[in-house]
Design a protein around this motif. Structure first.
Motif, PDB file in Angstrom:
ATOM      1  N   ILE A  18       0.886  -1.275   0.011  1.00 56.43           N
ATOM      2  CA  ILE A  18      -0.047  -0.072  -0.181  1.00 56.43           C
ATOM      3  C   ILE A  18       0.950   1.237   0.055  1.00 56.43           C
ATOM      4  N   LEU A  19       1.970   1.251   0.799  1.00 58.47           N
ATOM      5  CA  LEU A  19       2.873   2.241   0.863  1.00 58.47           C
ATOM      6  C   LEU A  19       3.554   2.581  -0.710  1.00 58.47           C
ATOM      7  N   LEU A  20       3.945   1.558  -1.187  1.00 54.49           N
ATOM      8  CA  LEU A  20       4.473   1.488  -2.567  1.00 54.49           C
ATOM      9  C   LEU A  20       3.552   2.093  -3.392  1.00 54.49           C
ATOM     10  N   ALA A  45      -3.459  14.719   1.647  1.00 54.47           N
ATOM     11  CA  ALA A  45      -4.356  13.887   0.940  1.00 54.47           C
ATOM     12  C   ALA A  45      -3.778  12.610   0.732  1.00 54.47           C
ATOM     13  N   VAL A  46      -2.691  12.414   0.398  1.00 57.28           N
ATOM     14  CA  VAL A  46      -2.096  10.937   0.219  1.00 57.28           C
ATOM     15  C   VAL A  46      -1.916  10.212   1.479  1.00 57.28           C
ATOM     16  N   LEU A  47      -1.563  10.876   2.395  1.00 53.80           N
ATOM     17  CA  LEU A  47      -1.665  10.360   3.852  1.00 53.80           C
ATOM     18  C   LEU A  47      -2.883   9.961   4.187  1.00 53.80           C
ATOM     19  N   GLU A  53      -6.691   3.048   3.108  1.00 55.99           N
ATOM     20  CA  GLU A  53      -6.265   1.658   2.668  1.00 55.99           C
ATOM     21  C   GLU A  53      -5.802   0.574   3.616  1.00 55.99           C
ATOM     22  N   LEU A  54      -5.306   1.003   4.678  1.00 58.91           N
ATOM     23  CA  LEU A  54      -4.637   0.307   5.646  1.00 58.91           C
ATOM     24  C   LEU A  54      -5.761  -0.212   6.402  1.00 58.91           C
ATOM     25  N   GLY A  55      -6.874   0.302   6.650  1.00 58.48           N
ATOM     26  CA  GLY A  55      -7.873  -0.351   7.384  1.00 58.48           C
ATOM     27  C   GLY A  55      -8.028   0.254   8.448  1.00 58.48           C
ATOM     28  N   PRO A  56      -9.415  -0.126   9.367  1.00 63.57           N
ATOM     29  CA  PRO A  56     -10.042   0.541  10.239  1.00 63.57           C
ATOM     30  C   PRO A  56      -8.900   1.010  11.515  1.00 63.57           C
TER      31      PRO A  56
END
Length: 545
Positions: A18-20, A45-47, A53-56
């Motif tokens: 996800i970070l990539l 906005a990217v952060l 995407e990383l989740g709850p």
């Protein structure tokens, strides 16, 4: 243990991917154990997208960071404040199993009916409407199955990342390890529904005993403790609409009164009780069918110890009266970091900040924004404040925005001033101030009558030269001994030097006979004896007497 390690490693791979994909090179290399350069944050906005995407769990981390204006710049806190946990609801079959397992009594004897469609689904739990066997409507908050191990895994990974980043100067300035500990404590508290039940009871009881009658009408749902557990919370069901929607349809003329009531309720929680609802967004206020207002969802609360509560109360007063120097003093007392090297710079920055608000009328001052600017100024000067300060700023910003939605003329600063005055009166004089005020007046009267006579006696003693000053310096004796020792050693050194010089003169000018040599020799022996003795006394810890 090995399976847990494997899951953590698998999760690391997911996060790295996800970070990539979002281009955060620094954190990806750190996660994979590679050499990293200077730390950097992606654009706001990217952060925010990365956390979604990383989740709850990471969404909740972003929500916590959105309150930390003392850590992140304003552009980041604004972007993260819009984060919401959007997770699909768990199937009813799984949730029903959880309810049956948690209920201390048989399912069929407790509930007449449970609606299988959740009214709300969050990252921690889901809420359902149910009917008890006696016909009472209740709300069931049920924890998502298996959420505990997922949170434990992500928090463990976060601790490892924080420890790695903390080795850099950037990580140390953010105090990431403490931040993750704080985040972990919040999650652990939210996983335990018994704590939410206790907070609901406590804040409800405090509001019911409020010094303001209108605050006593603010509804807090009843907790059914005999049916609740750490994973199941049973609450009174309150029929109504979200406050702003309900107000617009049924009670538009009451907007100002409702706004003032909510402000007083939270003023009491923050400045009097020290325990307050920390997430008063509009969705947590309901306008009920009977015309009352309800406060819901006590899973997120904050508290102040008495010292911090007093300092924050003083800081709010200093902000209301726009006193920059007092703001600096109180901010430094609240700070968890060492004092900055340049206090003048901090005071100048606060002065410039508050001067921006001076020309405005009270109704034009956005108090939530002002408090957020204070935190931002502290961050720029490397002053780290408690996380509860960010929560307080967000709470006041929510209340101010809701107040102005209810009443466009709502003036939070103007409403706070009399409340602060009443609080200070109670702190200084107590609940019943008149006896204390009369006692203070009598003390001042006695002081005014006695003072002239006391001053006269003092002047008489000065003029008669009978006034004696007694000064007691505890270390004066040690200083005197040290001076005596130094002077004694100096005296012995002079004597030794005189013996040596005398012997040398006799040897140089005296006649060569046995008496001269014997006298000179005695002088040298004496000089050597005194010299060795002096050296011995210097090297020993004992003092010369």
């Amino acid at each position: 243990m090995l399976s847990g390690f494997a899951r953590t490693t698998e999760r690391q791979g997911e996060i790295a991917e996800i970070l990539l994909r979002n281009g955060w090179k620094f954190m990806r290399q750190l996660l994979l154990g590679k050499k990293v350069g200077e730390p950097e944050l992606p654009p706001p906005a990217v952060l925010r997208q990365i956390l979604v995407e990383l989740g709850p769990v990471y969404v909740k981390l972003g929500q916590l960071l959105s309150t930390r204006a003392d850590i992140l710049p304003a552009s980041y806190t604004q972007a993260l404040s819009a984060l919401q946990s959007k997770v699909p609801a768990v199937d009813w079959e799984e949730m029903e199993v959880m309810i049956r397992r948690e209920l201390p009594q048989p399912y069929g004897t407790v509930f007449a009916h449970v609606n299988p469609q959740p009214v709300a689904a969050g990252s921690i739990g889901q809420t359902y409407r149910a009917t008890l066997a006696d016909g009472t409507a209740v709300a069931l908050k049920v924890q998502r199955p298996g959420i505990g191990p997922v949170i434990d895994q992500d928090v463990t990974l976060l601790r490892s990342l924080a420890a790695l980043v903390a080795q850099t100067e950037w990580g140390q300035s953010l105090n990431l390890v403490t931040l993750v500990d704080e985040f972990s404590a919040v999650l652990v508290r939210e996983l335990d529904f018994t704590q939410e039940a206790q907070f609901t009871r406590t804040i409800g009881a405090n509001l019911h005993q409020s010094p303001w009658p209108e605050v006593q009408t603010l509804r807090v749902p009843r907790v059914y403790g005999e049916l609740s557990t750490s994973r199941l919370l049973v609450l009174e069901w309150l029929d109504g609409l979200p406050l702003l929607a309900g107000y617009r349809t049924t009670a538009q003329t009451q907007g100002g009164a409702i706004a003032r009531m909510l402000l007083r309720a939270f003023f009491q929680q923050i400045c009097l009780d020290g325990l307050f609802h920390a997430d008063p967004h509009p969705g947590n206020f309901f306008y009920l069918q009977d015309g009352q207002v309800a406060l819901l969802d006590f899973g997120n609360v904050a508290s102040f110890d008495p010292r911090t509560q007093g300092l924050i109360t003083e800081l709010l007063l200093a902000l209301v009266t726009l006193e920059p120097r007092r703001c600096v003093q109180l901010t430094l007392e609240l700070s968890e970091s060492p004092r900055p090297d340049d206090l003048n710079q901090l005071e100048q920055d606060f002065g410039r900040l508050l001067r921006r608000y001076y020309p405005r009328s009270l109704g034009q001052v956005n108090f939530g924004q002002l408090l957020g600017d204070i935190l931002e100024t502290a961050r720029q000067n490397r002053v780290r404040l408690p996380g509860s300060m960010g929560v307080l700023a967000r709470t006041l910003a929510y209340l101010e925005n809701i107040g102005r939605e209810l009443d466009p003329q709502f003036d939070l600063v103007g409403e706070l001033r009399p409340l602060m005055g009443r609080l200070l009166q109670q702190q200084f004089l107590g609940a019943d101030g008149m006896p204390a005020l009369w006692q203070t007046a009598l003390d001042l009267r006695s002081l005014s009558l006695d003072s002239p006579r006391q001053v006269e006696l003092l002047l008489q003693r000065v003029n008669s030269e009978n006034l004696r000053w007694q000064v007691n310096l505890p270390d004066m004796e040690l200083l005197q001994r040290a001076l005596d020792t130094a002077s004694s050693r100096l005296s012995y050194s002079v004597v030794v030097g005189a013996f040596i010089i005398g012997a040398a003169i006799i040897f140089d000018r005296g006649q060569a006979n046995i008496q001269v040599f014997l006298g000179a020799g005695l002088l040298l022996v004496g000089a050597m004896t005194l010299g060795f003795w002096l050296l011995f006394r210097i090297l020993r810890p004992n003092r010369l007497r």
